[in-house]
Motif scaffolding. Structure first.
Motif, PDB file in Angstrom:
ATOM      1  N   SER A 161      14.451  26.315  70.833  1.00  0.00           N
ATOM      2  CA  SER A 161      15.837  26.463  71.292  1.00  0.00           C
ATOM      3  C   SER A 161      16.412  25.134  71.731  1.00  0.00           C
ATOM      4  CB  SER A 161      15.927  27.427  72.473  1.00  0.00           C
ATOM      5  OG  SER A 161      15.480  28.683  72.104  1.00  0.00           O
ATOM      6  N   ARG A 162      15.581  24.078  71.672  1.00  0.00           N
ATOM      7  CA  ARG A 162      16.022  22.728  72.049  1.00  0.00           C
ATOM      8  C   ARG A 162      16.531  22.668  73.473  1.00  0.00           C
ATOM      9  NH1 ARG A 162      14.201  22.600  67.729  1.00  0.00           N
ATOM     10  NH2 ARG A 162      15.258  22.529  65.724  1.00  0.00           N
TER      11      ARG A 162
ATOM     12  N   THR B   2      21.942  20.886  66.755  1.00  0.00           N
ATOM     13  CA  THR B   2      21.324  22.178  66.460  1.00  0.00           C
ATOM     14  C   THR B   2      22.415  23.242  66.367  1.00  0.00           C
ATOM     15  OG1 THR B   2      19.374  21.540  67.712  1.00  0.00           O
ATOM     16  CG2 THR B   2      19.626  23.868  67.243  1.00  0.00           C
ATOM     17  N   TYR B   4      23.612  27.059  66.810  1.00  0.00           N
ATOM     18  CA  TYR B   4      23.299  28.233  67.622  1.00  0.00           C
ATOM     19  C   TYR B   4      24.217  29.385  67.243  1.00  0.00           C
ATOM     20  CZ  TYR B   4      20.732  25.072  70.695  1.00  0.00           C
ATOM     21  OH  TYR B   4      19.851  24.151  71.192  1.00  0.00           O
ATOM     22  N   ASP B  87      22.149  20.489  72.211  1.00  0.00           N
ATOM     23  CA  ASP B  87      20.981  21.171  72.768  1.00  0.00           C
ATOM     24  C   ASP B  87      21.374  22.495  73.412  1.00  0.00           C
ATOM     25  OD1 ASP B  87      21.977  20.609  75.407  1.00  0.00           O
ATOM     26  OD2 ASP B  87      21.183  18.573  75.192  1.00  0.00           O
ATOM     27  N   LEU B  88      20.361  23.202  73.935  1.00  0.00           N
ATOM     28  CA  LEU B  88      20.605  24.527  74.507  1.00  0.00           C
ATOM     29  C   LEU B  88      21.571  24.479  75.692  1.00  0.00           C
ATOM     30  CD1 LEU B  88      19.815  27.570  74.346  1.00  0.00           C
ATOM     31  CD2 LEU B  88      18.145  27.113  76.133  1.00  0.00           C
ATOM     32  N   ASP B  89      21.479  23.442  76.510  1.00  0.00           N
ATOM     33  CA  ASP B  89      22.385  23.372  77.657  1.00  0.00           C
ATOM     34  C   ASP B  89      23.839  23.355  77.210  1.00  0.00           C
ATOM     35  OD1 ASP B  89      20.355  23.485  79.433  1.00  0.00           O
ATOM     36  OD2 ASP B  89      20.413  21.370  80.025  1.00  0.00           O
ATOM     37  N   ALA B 110      19.018  29.908  68.829  1.00  0.00           N
ATOM     38  CA  ALA B 110      19.037  28.730  67.966  1.00  0.00           C
ATOM     39  C   ALA B 110      18.666  29.143  66.549  1.00  0.00           C
ATOM     40  CB  ALA B 110      18.045  27.698  68.476  1.00  0.00           C
ATOM     41  N   PHE B 111      19.274  28.501  65.556  1.00  0.00           N
ATOM     42  CA  PHE B 111      18.852  28.715  64.185  1.00  0.00           C
ATOM     43  C   PHE B 111      17.547  27.954  63.938  1.00  0.00           C
ATOM     44  CE2 PHE B 111      23.147  30.176  63.813  1.00  0.00           C
ATOM     45  CZ  PHE B 111      23.045  31.206  62.886  1.00  0.00           C
ATOM     46  N   ASP B 113      16.150  25.826  62.138  1.00  0.00           N
ATOM     47  CA  ASP B 113      16.419  24.801  61.138  1.00  0.00           C
ATOM     48  C   ASP B 113      15.608  23.558  61.472  1.00  0.00           C
ATOM     49  OD1 ASP B 113      17.377  22.893  59.474  1.00  0.00           O
ATOM     50  OD2 ASP B 113      19.498  23.372  59.789  1.00  0.00           O
ATOM     51  N   GLY B 116      17.013  19.916  62.880  1.00  0.00           N
ATOM     52  CA  GLY B 116      17.271  19.584  64.277  1.00  0.00           C
ATOM     53  C   GLY B 116      16.105  18.857  64.915  1.00  0.00           C
ATOM     54  N   ALA B 117      14.875  19.203  64.492  1.00  0.00           N
ATOM     55  CA  ALA B 117      13.696  18.621  65.102  1.00  0.00           C
ATOM     56  C   ALA B 117      13.655  17.113  64.862  1.00  0.00           C
ATOM     57  CB  ALA B 117      12.443  19.279  64.547  1.00  0.00           C
ATOM     58  N   VAL B 118      14.136  16.666  63.721  1.00  0.00           N
ATOM     59  CA  VAL B 118      14.127  15.244  63.408  1.00  0.00           C
ATOM     60  C   VAL B 118      15.263  14.533  64.139  1.00  0.00           C
ATOM     61  CG1 VAL B 118      14.301  13.537  61.566  1.00  0.00           C
ATOM     62  CG2 VAL B 118      13.132  15.709  61.155  1.00  0.00           C
ATOM     63  N   ARG B 120      16.954  15.456  66.833  1.00  0.00           N
ATOM     64  CA  ARG B 120      17.108  15.500  68.283  1.00  0.00           C
ATOM     65  C   ARG B 120      16.441  14.281  68.916  1.00  0.00           C
ATOM     66  NH1 ARG B 120      12.401  18.814  68.019  1.00  0.00           N
ATOM     67  NH2 ARG B 120      10.910  18.206  69.600  1.00  0.00           N
TER      68      ARG B 120
END
Lengths: 404, 121
Positions: A161-162, B2, B4, B87-89, B110-111, B113, B116-118, B120
């Motif tokens: 969820s980052r 990301t 959402y 981000d989630l916040d 969150a999707f 995907d 986003g990991a790269v 972020r």
């Protein structure tokens, strides 16, 4: 050989959280950071007994762990891993954890409101407190697999969820900080009621909570509530030796042998209370600590300044209204205006499932000479009380009523 | 960044009177305009009544069509926004505004995907 092994265990407990938080900057993933730090400790356990403990063991762990993480990214990048390449690019950011900023970020992530409360507690104890899953499981009387599951689910949520690794700023900070302090205080309270139940395996929770609280207060020097919470816990902890008697039965504040109170904890707690109150940014923890400070400075129960305590409860009622605060205020009110006035207040509270509500009501009824009703209330309180020590105390009160 | 999903759940068949709904719709439009101005909106819209949904299942040989929503219940997905934020916040901040405007429970997801990991950091 044995001493080096002990050192590894001590360093693990002391430095694990810091190491994870610093390595996290390289890995950007909590799971990977923990793996790297655990690998570093495995290397330490192997080498330190024969090669000797390095001068700065914590620094050694961080360097080793980070090297492991980078090696891993190199291997993955060589196989075409895009994430690993990105991680290596970030690597230049090599500044040490000078201001504890990394640990603070990690603490806010562990206590993020999007995570379940039990998961926040477990994560904070594991990642920042350096407790093992087994230790957390025995502290909360749940199975190790339950704790492991909570932690791994929370880590997955943080990753997928980052949830950002950052210290909330501005308008966000008060609510998020309150969530962090609540987790720390919950850990303390869990340990407190375990102490009363003489469950030695859980007693470490109080010192863990105090240690976490010291870290928070140290890292957020501009937030007086952090010091307020630390003071509150220190003053409570100062009475540890005095608050249980034979077979672990609770001894209430008024009946405690004050010579058993820990003078060092009291003096540290009092100076914290004075320091944070001087800032003029009152908060619920500071007020609760101030109330405890009044008790701590009273030479005897009879000489307690109840007017001052009532005034502090009035302020607390304004700041953090709620039935539990009203109940505690009523205890002070009984000392100032008598049990009848206090009982009228207590009767309006809807706290039927809270053992302290019944215990307070029982005590007021007893003082008003209504023994039969008091006995019933003590019985209700004993039925709901979470710890053996409280139950023993309440049952003794019922017996005493029968004798009078 | 990301993506959402911000999903709104609303009770079936309850339509607030115009004097209540009007201001809500007005504020929702402002909300969407703000999302667009922040370059965070991917797509968003309200759905027609859940009772008007159609469900399809493949039973091994044919696709069977039935009338009505897939999940029985008193509340259904009433609308959603897909947003693209760091981000989630950030996502929770937008979703919180929506909860305040609509008074409805809002779910944020969150999707999955890997991009986003790269990105972020």
């Amino acid at each position: 050989m044995n001493s080096a092994t002990d050192t590894v265990a001590t360093v693990f407990h002391e430095e694990y959280g810091r190491a994870v938080s610093v390595v996290l900057r390289t890995t950007q993933d909590l799971g990977l950071a923990e793996e790297a730090v655990q690998e570093a400790f495995a290397v330490a356990a192997e080498r330190w007994p024969s090669e000797g403990v390095p001068e700065r063991p914590g620094g050694w762990i961080i360097t080793t762990a980070r090297r492991r993480a980078v090696d891993r990214f190199r291997r993955e990048a060589a196989r075409g891993g895009k994430e690993a390449e990105a991680a290596l690019l970030r690597q230049s950011d090599d500044a040490p954890d000078v201001f504890g900023d990394d640990r603070l970020k990690l603490l806010f992530v562990c206590c993020h409101p999007a995570l379940a409360l039990q998961a926040r507690i477990a994560l904070a104890l594991k990642v920042l407190g350096g407790l093992t899953t087994a230790q957390i499981a025995s502290a909360f009387l749940v199975s190790e697999s339950t704790v492991a599951q909570r932690i791994s689910r929370a880590k997955a949520k943080i990753r997928d969820s980052r949830i950002p690794y950052r210290v909330p700023s501005g308008g966000e900070l008060p609510a998020r900080l309150a969530a962090v302090l609540a987790v720390v205080y919950l850990i303390y309270n869990e340990g407190y009621s375990a102490d009363l139940g003489s469950q030695a395996g859980r007693a470490g929770l109080c010192s863990e909570a105090i240690r976490l609280s010291r870290t928070v207060a140290h890292l957020l020097p501009d937030e007086p509530e952090c010091e307020g919470l630390l003071a509150l816990m220190l003053l409570s902890e100062s009475r540890l030796a005095a608050r249980s008697g034979r077979r672990g039965a609770l001894i209430p504040l008024a009946e405690q042998d004050r010579s058993l109170w820990d003078a060092d904890l009291i003096s540290e707690g009092l100076s914290l209370v004075r320091r944070c109150l001087r800032r003029g940014q009152l908060g619920p923890y500071q007020l609760q600590a101030a109330i405890q400070a009044v008790h701590s400075t009273a030479p005897s129960a009879a000489s307690t300044d109840w007017h001052r305590i009532l005034g502090l409860y009035d302020a607390l009622t304004q700041l953090a209204p709620g039935p539990v605060v009203e109940l505690n205020r009523a205890v002070a009110l009984a000392e100032v205006d008598g049990p009848a006035v206090a009982l009228a207040v207590v009767d309006h509270l809807e706290l039927d499932n809270y053992h302290v509500f019944h215990a307070v009501r029982a005590d007021l009824l007893r003082r008003l000479g209504r023994a039969d009703e008091a006995a019933e209330e003590y019985a209700d309180a004993a039925r709901l009380a979470p710890s053996a020590g409280e139950r023993a105390f309440l049952q003794a009160r019922i017996r005493a009523l029968g004798m009078s | 960044m990301t993506q959402y999903l911000i999903a709104m759940y609303q009770p079936d068949g309850i339509v607030p009177p115009p004097e209540v709904l009007g201001p809500i719709m007005q504020r929702l439009e402002e909300f969407n305009a703000d999302l667009e101005a922040a370059d965070a909106l991917v797509f968003g819209n309200g759905l027609t009544d859940a009772a008007l949904a159609t469900v399809l299942r493949h039973n091994g040989t044919d696709v069977v069509v039935t009338d009505g929503p897939y999940v029985e219940g008193k509340e259904h997905l009433g609308g959603f926004e897909i947003i693209d934020v760091p981000d989630l916040d950030a996502a929770l901040a937008w979703a919180g505004r929506l909860a305040e405007i609509t008074g409805l429970p809002i779910e944020v997801r969150a999707f999955a995907d890997v991009r986003g990991a790269v990105e972020r950091g």
